[in-house]
Write a protein that holds these residues in place. Structure first.
Motif, PDB file in Angstrom:
ATOM      1  N   TYR A 100       0.771  -1.254  -0.204  1.00 48.14           N
ATOM      2  CA  TYR A 100      -0.067  -0.008  -0.018  1.00 48.14           C
ATOM      3  C   TYR A 100       1.146   1.257  -0.093  1.00 48.14           C
ATOM      4  CZ  TYR A 100      -4.029   2.738   1.253  1.00 48.14           C
ATOM      5  OH  TYR A 100      -5.127   3.593   1.051  1.00 48.14           O
ATOM      6  N   LEU A 153       2.030   1.957  -3.552  1.00 52.81           N
ATOM      7  CA  LEU A 153       0.823   2.439  -4.099  1.00 52.81           C
ATOM      8  C   LEU A 153       0.927   3.885  -3.992  1.00 52.81           C
ATOM      9  CD1 LEU A 153      -1.371   1.623  -5.889  1.00 52.81           C
ATOM     10  CD2 LEU A 153      -2.836   1.131  -3.922  1.00 52.81           C
ATOM     11  N   ARG A 191       1.133   7.465  -6.610  1.00 57.19           N
ATOM     12  CA  ARG A 191       0.454   8.277  -6.513  1.00 57.19           C
ATOM     13  C   ARG A 191       0.833   9.805  -6.205  1.00 57.19           C
ATOM     14  NH1 ARG A 191      -4.205   4.865  -5.060  1.00 57.19           N
ATOM     15  NH2 ARG A 191      -4.844   3.722  -7.277  1.00 57.19           N
ATOM     16  N   ALA A 235      -3.435   1.354 -11.181  1.00 61.32           N
ATOM     17  CA  ALA A 235      -4.561   0.374 -10.700  1.00 61.32           C
ATOM     18  C   ALA A 235      -3.814  -0.326  -9.481  1.00 61.32           C
ATOM     19  CB  ALA A 235      -5.174  -0.709 -11.745  1.00 61.32           C
ATOM     20  N   ASP A 236      -4.508  -0.279  -8.218  1.00 62.69           N
ATOM     21  CA  ASP A 236      -4.261  -0.895  -7.238  1.00 62.69           C
ATOM     22  C   ASP A 236      -3.688  -2.421  -7.257  1.00 62.69           C
ATOM     23  OD1 ASP A 236      -5.801   1.268  -6.453  1.00 62.69           O
ATOM     24  OD2 ASP A 236      -5.892   0.471  -4.220  1.00 62.69           O
ATOM     25  N   ALA A 237      -4.549  -3.256  -7.951  1.00 60.90           N
ATOM     26  CA  ALA A 237      -4.142  -4.447  -8.070  1.00 60.90           C
ATOM     27  C   ALA A 237      -2.777  -4.912  -8.845  1.00 60.90           C
ATOM     28  CB  ALA A 237      -5.432  -5.429  -8.732  1.00 60.90           C
ATOM     29  N   SER A 238      -2.828  -3.974 -10.000  1.00 63.23           N
ATOM     30  CA  SER A 238      -1.560  -4.047 -10.879  1.00 63.23           C
ATOM     31  C   SER A 238      -0.348  -4.046 -10.069  1.00 63.23           C
ATOM     32  CB  SER A 238      -1.773  -3.400 -12.274  1.00 63.23           C
ATOM     33  OG  SER A 238      -1.890  -2.097 -11.861  1.00 63.23           O
TER      34      SER A 238
END
Lengths: 406, 109
Positions: free
Chosen positions: B27, B30, B34, B42-45
């Motif tokens: 996270y 991520l 950002r 995309a989060d999942a990627s």
């Protein structure tokens, strides 16, 4: 962390799991741990607990999420449509599990009632049979898949979400206490009552305590085992359902301090706690009568057979040499009086080798009354005996309460 | 032009880049992407990319308890990761230069 996921987050995770179910088991667990961590972080972004809709707006549908993950991680494209086999297996396993957990205990409860009424064990055995066969088929239906596949089925996911919803109603600190204290207590309680109850029901009351301790040990072992291998749940959940019925019933019965109606079959106690059970045998004014020596009107000792008003023999346990030293069963009863009793020899010994019986009265009867008692020529249909004889139970070894004439 | 399409090709590089300075958990990576301006990621990627780079041996991984409670899986660059980052950076620079020149020529034409 999987264990702390609740509500929509858990449901979302379950659906992602279903989408990725074709991955090798080790990889699947690892990547789902990542997803679980991620969802926990995302859920924390929301001020309140997110709904499934919130999560889908933020992350896309579980399928989109799984596809992104699959592409980025370089996993092979899913060949089979979303776990058709997998969902089938999950649903079959779930269905057998439900049969084991609902139908099995139902018949066992019916069986216990039937057994307490007329001693038939049919329904109980049927219930046990259904329970174990269904549990076995449930585990077979998994076909080697991870037991958690049942959570991927729509019903499984809904059920799990509902259960999590109930658990969330419990304040977190109580939830923690329940898990750390309640679980071991429950394991011990169900084992003690299961193990002890088993021996008590089957008439081996003397080993009930041993059975209870062994039951507790087995129960704890099963609990630990189930934590490692979830396939045990197919057996453990139905057995827990039975325990969840049996443990409170037992505690309620114990609290009432009386035998529960269910257990009349093996328990000689009747009625409630403030009623002292009658003693076996013949009782005269509260004193046990061990033998009866009838004399006729002329004062001569005579052998007689005694019957009550219904023609039931009034008998006592025979205590002659044969029964005292093992040649005959100890609970032989006879209504032929006087009964032979062991007569000690001149040294006061009465060993098994030189045992002698006697029917001679150990007292001298008072002289016969001057006017012999003559039977009334026309006895009334309900003759009023000089002694009131009541028999509460028409069984051998019945209680006779003999009251003096007023 | 959809940035998310472009991102797909360079996500490995972006992830390696944010891990160059400090190790991070999923996270966290991520958030750093950002913060760097890659809003469309995309989060999942990101999680998938971390997983693939780890499987390829470019990342180390270790679990550390966090102050808030849950344990977190941290990723960091190892030697292979640093080499991969260096190579990928070269490739990207070359590609970006080529694209820039191409676009400039088009504009000039």
């Amino acid at each position: 962390m999987n264990s702390t996921l609740t509500g929509a987050v858990a449901l979302y995770l379950a659906q992602v799991r279903a989408e990725l179910s074709d991955l090798p088991p080790g990889e699947l667990e690892d990547v789902l741990q990542d997803v679980s961590d991620h969802l926990t972080e995302v859920a924390a972004e929301f001020s309140a607990e997110p709904t499934l809709n919130d999560l889908q707006q933020r992350l896309g549908t579980p399928r989109e999420y799984a596809d992104e993950l699959r592409t980025a991680a370089g996993y092979p494209v899913r060949t089979a449509p979303v776990g058709k086999d997998h969902l089938d297996a999950g649903w079959k396993a779930l269905r057998w599990g439900l049969i084991a957990s609902i139908v099995g205990p139902f018949f066992i409860v019916v069986g216990i009632f039937a057994w307490s009424r007329d001693g038939t064990a049919f329904f109980g055995l049927l219930g046990l049979g259904i329970l174990f066969v269904a549990a076995f088929l449930g585990v077979q239906a998994l076909r080697g898949n991870d037991p958690r596949i049942v959570l991927d089925t729509p019903r499984g996911a809904r059920g799990a979400a509902a259960i999590r919803g109930w658990i969330e109603q419990i304040p977190p600190h109580i939830r923690h206490e329940l898990l750390t204290i309640g679980q071991p207590v429950w394991w011990v309680a169900r084992g003690v009552i299961g193990g002890g109850g088993f021996f008590a029901l089957f008439g081996a009351e003397s080993v009930t305590v041993v059975g209870a301790i062994a039951g507790a040990a087995v129960s704890i072992w099963i609990g630990r085992k189930t934590q490692r291998d979830r396939r045990w749940l197919w057996y453990v959940v139905p057995l827990n359902v039975i325990a969840a019925i049996a443990v409170p019933s037992f505690l309620a019965a114990a609290y009432a301090g009386a035998s529960f109606g269910l257990f009349d079959n093996y328990n000689s106690y009747r009625g409630s706690s403030n009623y002292s059970p009658p003693e076996n045998g013949l009782v005269l004014n509260g004193t046990q009568v061990s033998n009866i020596y009838p004399f006729d009107a002329q004062g001569k000792q005579v052998p007689v057979r005694l019957y009550d008003q219904d023609g039931n023999p009034i008998g006592l346990e025979v205590q002659d040499c044969a029964t005292s030293y093992g040649q005959e069963s100890r609970d032989t009863t006879s209504n032929l009086f006087p009964q032979a009793v062991v007569s000690p020899d001149e040294n006061g010994d009465s060993g098994p080798d030189n045992c002698k019986d006697t029917t001679k009265a150990p007292f001298v009867p008072p002289p016969a009354p001057a006017t012999p008692v003559t039977p009334s020529p026309a006895p009334s249909p309900t003759p009023k005996p000089s002694v009131g004889v009541t028999t509460p139970k028409p069984t051998p070894g019945a209680t006779l309460t003999v009251q003096p004439t007023r | 032009m959809d940035t998310s399409q472009l991102l797909k090709g360079v996500l490995d590089l972006a992830v390696l880049a944010v891990l160059r300075d400090a190790d991070g958990y999923g996270y966290d990576v991520l958030r750093r992407l950002r913060a760097a301006g890659l809003d469309d990621v995309a989060d999942a990627s990101v999680y998938g990319t971390l997983r693939r780079l780890f499987a390829a041996g470019a990342l180390t991984s270790y679990v550390q308890p966090s102050e808030e409670g849950p344990h977190r899986k941290y990723y960091g660059l190892n030697k292979t990761g640093h080499e991969l980052l260096a190579r990928s950076t070269q490739t990207w620079n070359h590609f970006a230069d080529t694209m820039s020149v191409l676009l400039l020529e088009k504009e000039a034409a």
